[in-house]
Enzyme design. Sequence first.
Site, short mmCIF file in Angstrom:
data_model
loop_
_atom_site.label_atom_id
_atom_site.label_comp_id
_atom_site.label_asym_id
_atom_site.label_seq_id
_atom_site.Cartn_x
_atom_site.Cartn_y
_atom_site.Cartn_z
CE1 TYR A 127 26.59 -19.20 -83.94
CE2 TYR A 127 25.07 -17.75 -83.04
CZ TYR A 127 25.46 -18.92 -83.07
OH TYR A 127 25.06 -20.04 -82.32
CE LYS A 163 22.17 -21.44 -80.69
NZ LYS A 163 21.79 -22.59 -80.32
CB THR A 176 30.23 -29.52 -81.99
OG1 THR A 176 29.72 -28.38 -82.52
CG2 THR A 176 30.67 -29.47 -80.40
CB SER A 194 26.60 -27.49 -84.90
OG SER A 194 25.37 -28.51 -84.77
P1 NDP Z 1 26.08 -31.00 -82.73
O1 NDP Z 1 26.16 -30.97 -84.22
O2 NDP Z 1 27.01 -31.94 -82.06
O3 NDP Z 1 24.62 -31.08 -82.19
C1 NDP Z 1 23.36 -30.28 -82.96
C2 NDP Z 1 22.45 -31.38 -82.81
O4 NDP Z 1 21.15 -30.96 -83.40
C3 NDP Z 1 22.36 -32.65 -83.20
O5 NDP Z 1 22.22 -33.84 -82.40
C4 NDP Z 1 21.26 -32.91 -84.44
O6 NDP Z 1 20.63 -34.17 -84.54
C5 NDP Z 1 20.23 -31.60 -83.65
N1 NDP Z 1 19.33 -31.46 -84.63
C6 NDP Z 1 19.29 -30.61 -85.82
N2 NDP Z 1 18.21 -30.45 -86.35
C7 NDP Z 1 17.30 -31.33 -85.59
C8 NDP Z 1 16.03 -31.46 -86.14
N3 NDP Z 1 15.26 -30.86 -86.92
N4 NDP Z 1 15.37 -32.14 -85.24
C9 NDP Z 1 16.12 -32.83 -83.98
N5 NDP Z 1 17.23 -32.73 -83.77
C10 NDP Z 1 18.02 -31.76 -84.77
O7 NDP Z 1 26.54 -29.46 -82.27
P2 NDP Z 1 26.44 -28.74 -80.92
O8 NDP Z 1 26.85 -29.83 -79.83
O9 NDP Z 1 27.64 -27.75 -81.19
O10 NDP Z 1 25.06 -28.03 -80.91
C11 NDP Z 1 24.37 -28.00 -79.64
C12 NDP Z 1 23.77 -26.74 -79.28
O11 NDP Z 1 24.79 -25.82 -78.73
C13 NDP Z 1 23.08 -26.19 -80.48
O12 NDP Z 1 22.00 -25.37 -79.94
C14 NDP Z 1 24.45 -24.95 -80.74
O13 NDP Z 1 23.97 -23.74 -81.37
C15 NDP Z 1 24.85 -24.66 -79.29
N6 NDP Z 1 25.76 -24.07 -79.15
C16 NDP Z 1 27.31 -24.41 -79.81
C17 NDP Z 1 28.54 -23.96 -79.61
C18 NDP Z 1 29.73 -24.21 -80.10
O14 NDP Z 1 30.46 -23.77 -80.28
N7 NDP Z 1 29.65 -25.68 -80.48
C19 NDP Z 1 28.56 -22.71 -78.61
C20 NDP Z 1 27.31 -22.34 -78.07
C21 NDP Z 1 26.25 -23.01 -78.18
P3 NDP Z 1 20.92 -34.93 -85.65
O15 NDP Z 1 22.55 -35.19 -85.39
O16 NDP Z 1 20.40 -36.22 -85.47
O17 NDP Z 1 20.61 -34.41 -86.93
#
Ligand code: NDP
Length: 257
Positions: free
Chosen positions: A158, A165, A196, A198
Amino acid sequence: MNSLLKNKNIVVMGVANNRSIAWGITKSLHNAGANLIFTNRQERSKQKLEKLLAQNEIDPTLIVSCDVADDESIVNAFQEIGEKVGTIHGLVHSVAFANRDELNGEYADTSRDGYLLAQNISSYSLVAVTREVKKLMTEGGGIVTQTYLGAERVVPNYNVMGVAKAALEASVRYLAEDVGKYGIRVNAVSAGPIRTLSAKGVSGFNDKMSVIEEKAPLRRQIDQDQVGDATAFLLSDMARGVTGDVLHVDSGFHIIA
Ligand code: NDP
């Protein structure tokens, strides 16, 4: 359906597709009666969002584009939201980014650019967005961001995102102190691993998921809907005494040694 957030105007940042945590949050907020405003970075994400909203019969109040790497884009987005919607009561920050090649191997190998990029998009963005949205929260409000256990402990691979974070969680506390006097609360949800777009970028992600089923008190995976309901709670009046805090939605995994 409940009326926890009836007539509340809430901005959701970070729906990329139906697996996004922000999409689980969207469903919970809609079920709680909120009016929803969305921001997207990529046009492709906007198109997916529009399709999902139509499929689920959710009528968005507004969708605007916002790249959190760009101050002007943030200012313009919230100006448009202010002009078209007026008062905002809640904001969901669910965005993060790091280069894929920084999410494996040794943290010591993180490049300066990679470090700054992760901090910029994943942590500083909350500061910049809070600065703009607080102007629209004239009746008080709630801000909720998404964090992960890698902020508190060393989670293999990570790396740079764990450090981003940690900064994000510290920002939650400093921002909570800043805006508390305006009746605005700032909190984070620390979700367990959820598959997801990401999450795919983090090496060994499947192992992180399977250990939850083995070791977490509830012995089951976390999903987007659980995070959605916890976020709705934090945005609602039910959590009116809670600010500067991190709520773990991880089947209790973080309490296990
Ligand atoms: P997703 O990939 O679905 O969502 C990530 C989002 O970040 C996308 O909508 C993307 O927008 C946006 N993003 C990235 N860069 C930019 C930017 N420059 N400006 C605006 N938006 C941006 O993944 P998750 O739902 O997993 O992630 C959402 C949050 O949850 C994050 O903070 C992640 O770290 C956190 N999280 C996730 C976990 C997991 O296991 N999945 C666990 C704990 C926390 P676009 O698509 O338009 O680029």
